[in-house]
Scaffold this motif. Structure first.
Motif, PDB file in Angstrom:
ATOM      1  N   ILE A 124       0.838  -1.205   0.000  1.00 19.13           N
ATOM      2  CA  ILE A 124       0.000   0.000   0.000  1.00 19.13           C
ATOM      3  C   ILE A 124       0.872   1.254   0.000  1.00 19.13           C
ATOM      4  N   ALA A 125       1.908   1.251   0.853  1.00 21.69           N
ATOM      5  CA  ALA A 125       2.805   2.414   0.943  1.00 21.69           C
ATOM      6  C   ALA A 125       3.550   2.642  -0.364  1.00 21.69           C
ATOM      7  N   SER A 126       3.970   1.559  -1.019  1.00 18.19           N
ATOM      8  CA  SER A 126       4.682   1.683  -2.291  1.00 18.19           C
ATOM      9  C   SER A 126       3.808   2.345  -3.350  1.00 18.19           C
ATOM     10  N   SER A 127       2.536   1.955  -3.399  1.00 22.06           N
ATOM     11  CA  SER A 127       1.613   2.562  -4.362  1.00 22.06           C
ATOM     12  C   SER A 127       1.400   4.038  -4.058  1.00 22.06           C
ATOM     13  N   LEU A 128       1.248   4.371  -2.780  1.00 21.19           N
ATOM     14  CA  LEU A 128       1.088   5.776  -2.384  1.00 21.19           C
ATOM     15  C   LEU A 128       2.345   6.573  -2.708  1.00 21.19           C
ATOM     16  N   GLN A 129       3.483   5.963  -2.482  1.00 22.67           N
ATOM     17  CA  GLN A 129       4.756   6.640  -2.718  1.00 22.67           C
ATOM     18  C   GLN A 129       4.900   7.031  -4.185  1.00 22.67           C
ATOM     19  N   ARG A 130       4.589   6.096  -5.075  1.00 18.52           N
ATOM     20  CA  ARG A 130       4.685   6.388  -6.510  1.00 18.52           C
ATOM     21  C   ARG A 130       3.637   7.418  -6.928  1.00 18.52           C
ATOM     22  N   GLN A 131       2.428   7.277  -6.409  1.00 17.88           N
ATOM     23  CA  GLN A 131       1.333   8.159  -6.812  1.00 17.88           C
ATOM     24  C   GLN A 131       1.565   9.597  -6.368  1.00 17.88           C
ATOM     25  N   GLU A 132       2.042   9.782  -5.134  1.00 18.36           N
ATOM     26  CA  GLU A 132       2.178  11.121  -4.567  1.00 18.36           C
ATOM     27  C   GLU A 132       3.594  11.689  -4.677  1.00 18.36           C
ATOM     28  N   ASN A 133       4.523  10.875  -5.199  1.00 18.00           N
ATOM     29  CA  ASN A 133       5.928  11.302  -5.313  1.00 18.00           C
ATOM     30  C   ASN A 133       6.488  11.709  -3.945  1.00 18.00           C
ATOM     31  N   ILE A 134       6.308  10.824  -2.965  1.00 16.69           N
ATOM     32  CA  ILE A 134       6.780  11.066  -1.604  1.00 16.69           C
ATOM     33  C   ILE A 134       7.616   9.877  -1.165  1.00 16.69           C
ATOM     34  N   VAL A 135       8.240  10.001  -0.004  1.00 16.29           N
ATOM     35  CA  VAL A 135       8.978   8.893   0.606  1.00 16.29           C
ATOM     36  C   VAL A 135       8.265   8.512   1.897  1.00 16.29           C
ATOM     37  N   ILE A 136       7.979   7.223   2.067  1.00 18.02           N
ATOM     38  CA  ILE A 136       7.305   6.728   3.268  1.00 18.02           C
ATOM     39  C   ILE A 136       8.273   5.818   4.007  1.00 18.02           C
ATOM     40  N   ASN A 137       8.583   6.158   5.258  1.00 17.78           N
ATOM     41  CA  ASN A 137       9.584   5.383   5.999  1.00 17.78           C
ATOM     42  C   ASN A 137       8.957   4.213   6.754  1.00 17.78           C
ATOM     43  N   ASP A 138       9.803   3.431   7.446  1.00 12.84           N
ATOM     44  CA  ASP A 138       9.334   2.218   8.124  1.00 12.84           C
ATOM     45  C   ASP A 138       8.290   2.522   9.196  1.00 12.84           C
ATOM     46  N   ASP A 139       8.474   3.619   9.940  1.00 18.96           N
ATOM     47  CA  ASP A 139       7.512   3.961  10.992  1.00 18.96           C
ATOM     48  C   ASP A 139       6.123   4.201  10.414  1.00 18.96           C
ATOM     49  N   GLU A 140       6.075   4.909   9.292  1.00 25.89           N
ATOM     50  CA  GLU A 140       4.782   5.190   8.671  1.00 25.89           C
ATOM     51  C   GLU A 140       4.173   3.923   8.065  1.00 25.89           C
ATOM     52  N   ILE A 141       5.017   3.050   7.526  1.00 24.94           N
ATOM     53  CA  ILE A 141       4.520   1.767   7.022  1.00 24.94           C
ATOM     54  C   ILE A 141       3.894   0.974   8.162  1.00 24.94           C
ATOM     55  N   ALA A 142       4.525   1.019   9.340  1.00 26.05           N
ATOM     56  CA  ALA A 142       4.009   0.277  10.497  1.00 26.05           C
ATOM     57  C   ALA A 142       2.645   0.805  10.925  1.00 26.05           C
ATOM     58  N   TYR A 143       2.412   2.124  10.795  1.00 23.45           N
ATOM     59  CA  TYR A 143       1.088   2.659  11.118  1.00 23.45           C
ATOM     60  C   TYR A 143       0.030   2.116  10.149  1.00 23.45           C
ATOM     61  N   ILE A 144       0.379   2.023   8.867  1.00 19.80           N
ATOM     62  CA  ILE A 144      -0.543   1.420   7.900  1.00 19.80           C
ATOM     63  C   ILE A 144      -0.804  -0.032   8.289  1.00 19.80           C
ATOM     64  N   ALA A 145       0.253  -0.734   8.706  1.00 17.71           N
ATOM     65  CA  ALA A 145       0.112  -2.133   9.124  1.00 17.71           C
ATOM     66  C   ALA A 145      -0.830  -2.265  10.317  1.00 17.71           C
ATOM     67  N   MET A 146      -0.815  -1.281  11.217  1.00 15.18           N
ATOM     68  CA  MET A 146      -1.716  -1.324  12.372  1.00 15.18           C
ATOM     69  C   MET A 146      -3.176  -1.236  11.919  1.00 15.18           C
ATOM     70  N   HIS A 147      -3.449  -0.397  10.920  1.00 19.20           N
ATOM     71  CA  HIS A 147      -4.811  -0.313  10.373  1.00 19.20           C
ATOM     72  C   HIS A 147      -5.198  -1.641   9.728  1.00 19.20           C
ATOM     73  N   VAL A 148      -4.300  -2.169   8.885  1.00 20.07           N
ATOM     74  CA  VAL A 148      -4.592  -3.423   8.183  1.00 20.07           C
ATOM     75  C   VAL A 148      -4.759  -4.568   9.175  1.00 20.07           C
TER      76      VAL A 148
END
Length: 642
Positions: free
Chosen positions: A362-386
């Protein structure tokens, strides 16, 4: 010895000891840290000397073990007394002074004030420069005067980052913030702040609250000292209710009036790091009031693709809406380079690798779409939702089937069953109740038998309990159910996993320069066999750059997020000496190639494969005995059968 004075390796050693109740040898710690056993012994000696007279580390023939009570007392004592001057403390103090001195600092005056040589100050300034890339700040020098140049926002971000690094790993401690910035009212301020946010109908992320409080303390400190101008920002309109309430709280607790720029910035931090609107409100209300249509459509599309790729159901509307609210804040943080710290990142990655992989996708798709960098901490927050969503979908087939043997006496068997289902319903399912005393034990069809009478022959799957279920009974049943589930999973894992190994794809003591080089080397072997194409190798390297695939201290499992292999296969390397992989050092590298037809195998194998390698002592045995492919398979089967 103060934690912030330790090197990264010393801190990692202490973290590992604090999380490992068993004895750990110097050799194991040396492998973990990439140093010699002699260096480990030096680290231990230094720690013991600093903590004297407390015995924070026990030493013995089996190695070392942290005395958690003594260690806690040592940390408490350090908070009570002023810390000795250390190079790390001096560096932090130097950065604070540079952020406060608009006209710069004189190097020679600094050396006299700090009682160090000019060369020491120059060395410290060189370290400061190493901290500045990607901060928006620069360090310039004219003659003997050094000046930190950049915006007030970037100065505060640097102070926040450095203070976090000075603090112990994990949750940022409120007490440490209060001590550093002399903000004794911060605790009461936090209590009132949470009450205010709750009254306005927000979900509060406690993991991010102290991070924002650190920015509050920095803002009040700098405004009180008048060392830096208050944020200047053009008013975008009248302040909202949150900003007004925040201003009132700051004035009441700190007797300080912050300018509109400061308040707007702190309110932004709250909105993007701490709160999510719509507490107790249905998805339809959230969509109408808080969710942007384009964000919702984007998340719905990305989540749909993730669900199809990983064969999980992620289409529930409430989950998608709340994830969309989180994603909007995440994008804002990433664009502002103001990431939210997550103290659970490591445990989520290690304990729930499959969920983490979904979050990476999910983070990889967002990263490409928004041209941003998402780090491990932010990925872990997405994982908490999932993870929270998937937990609600846990299938009943995960429950352990249970037969209850309780000879008939009034309604005792009914009461006992009700008690079992009430306290153990999340662990097992009662499939039969036997109320006779002449039991045909061999004919009972269940994973586990709970009985109030002794069985004819003791068996591992039969647990004798009291007619009135005790806490001890409950604990023993939970452990037995957990063991049965683990054995069930590993039995399936062994059947699925062993068919994917190939002797030609096994290597012993094969090393590469870095992660990408190892992936290429293993991938080329698969490429020659026609298992994968070059696109899979490129995808595995891209996935590795997104977030390290070292899911434990022993194992890295590089792979592509796209399942484009022609068949499912695993290329494995077992090394006597570990190699660096991200922030870890691993002995085993398993490049996993999955085909579309093997997606279900990916689901079944991934978490359990990582779990098998989570026991460091067991993996060390595998490493020492896996001299060839046959011995590797033998040891792997032994691990999976435990």
């Amino acid at each position: 010895m103060e934690l912030c004075a330790m090197s990264d390796k010393q801190t990692r050693m202490l973290d590992y000891l604090s999380q490992t109740p068993a004895w750990v040898t110097a050799g194991e710690l040396a492998d973990l840290l990439g140093v010699t056993p002699r260096t480990v012994r030096s680290y231990i000696t230094t720690l013991k000397a600093a903590a004297h007279p407390l015995e924070v580390v026990e030493s013995g023939a089996a190695g070392y073990r942290l005395d958690l009570e003594a260690y806690a007392a040592h940390r408490a004592a350090r908070r009570t007394y002023s810390e000795p001057e250390t190079p790390r403390n001096r560096l932090y103090a130097l950065v604070r002074r540079l952020t406060e001195a608009e006209a710069g600092l004189d190097v020679y005056d600094l050396s006299e004030e700090l009682f160090v040589s000019d060369s020491t100050v120059d060395a410290d300034l060189a370290k400061v420069r190493q901290l500045l890339p990607d901060t928006g700040l620069t360090l310039s020098r004219h003659g003997s005067v050094v000046t930190l140049k950049g915006s007030e926002t970037d100065r505060r971000r640097l102070l926040s980052r450095m203070f976090r690094e000075e603090s112990s790993r994990g949750l940022l401690e409120l007490e440490a913030i209060q001590k550093e910035f002399a903000s004794e009212s911060l605790g009461a301020f936090k209590t009132d702040l949470i009450a205010m946010l709750d009254s306005q109908g927000y979900f509060v992320n406690e993991y991010g609250t102290n991070d924002v409080l650190l920015h509050v303390a920095i803002a009040i400190d700098r405004v009180t000292r008048r060392t830096a101008p208050v944020f200047a920002s053009a008013p975008s309109g009248p302040p909202d209710d949150m900003t007004l309430a925040l201003s009132a709280l700051v004035t009441r607790h700190f007797q300080v009036e912050l300018g509109s720029g400061d308040l707007d910035y702190l309110a932004l931090l709250l909105k993007t790091r701490v709160i999510t609107p719509g507490q107790d409100q249905p998805a339809a209300v959230l969509i109408e009031s808080f969710v942007r249509t384009e964000d919702l459509e984007s998340v719905r599309r990305i989540v749909g693709q993730a669900g199809e790729e990983f064969l999980v159901d992620l289409v529930e509307e409430n989950f998608i809406v709340r994830l969309t609210l989180h994603v909007r804040n995440l994008i804002n943080r990433a664009q502002d380079r103001s990431y939210s710290h997550n103290p659970l990142t490591r445990s989520i990655k290690t304990s729930y690798p499959m969920i983490y992989e979904l979050a990476v996708y999910i983070a990889s798709s967002l990263q490409r779409q928004e041209n941003i960098v998402i780090n491990d901490d932010e990925i872990a927050y997405i994982a908490m939702h999932v993870g929270a969503h998937l937990q609600q979908q846990s299938r009943r087939e995960d429950l352990v089937s249970c037969a209850l043997v309780c000879p008939n006496y009034y309604d005792m068997h009914v009461l006992l069953r009700e008690r079992i289902e009430r306290v153990l319903g999340d662990e097992l399912e009662v499939v039969s109740v036997i109320t006779r005393s002449d039991v045909e034990w061999v004919g009972i069809d269940a994973d586990l038998v709970l009985t109030t009478i002794d069985p004819a022959v003791p068996s591992e799957g039969v647990i004798v309990i009291q007619p009135f279920l005790t806490e001890g009974d409950i604990e023993r049943v939970r452990k037995a159910a957990s063991r049965i589930r683990r054995m069930r999973r590993r039995a399936h894992l062994k059947d699925d996993l062993l068919q994917f190994f190939d002797e030609s794809l096994f290597s012993h003591n094969f090393y590469a320069a870095d992660e990408s080089a190892m992936i290429r080397a293993l991938g080329e072997r698969m490429l020659m066999q026609g298992t994968i194409g070059q696109d899979y190798i490129d995808g595995a390297i891209e996935r590795e750059l997104m977030s390290s695939t070292a899911f434990t201290d022993n194992l890295a499992v590089p792979h592509s997020m796209s399942m484009t292999a022609n068949r499912t296969s695993i290329a494995v390397v077992v090394n006597d000496s570990p190699m660096d992989w991200g922030e870890n050092r691993v002995n085993v590298v398993a490049l996993v190639a999955f085909s579309k037809e093997g997606r279900r195998s990916f689901q079944a194998v991934f978490d359990q494969f990582v779990e098998v390698f989570s026991d460091r002592a067991a993996v060390q045995r595998l490493v020492k005995r896996s001299v060839d492919f046959a011995s590797f398979i033998d040891e792997l089967v032994h691990l999976m059968d435990q």
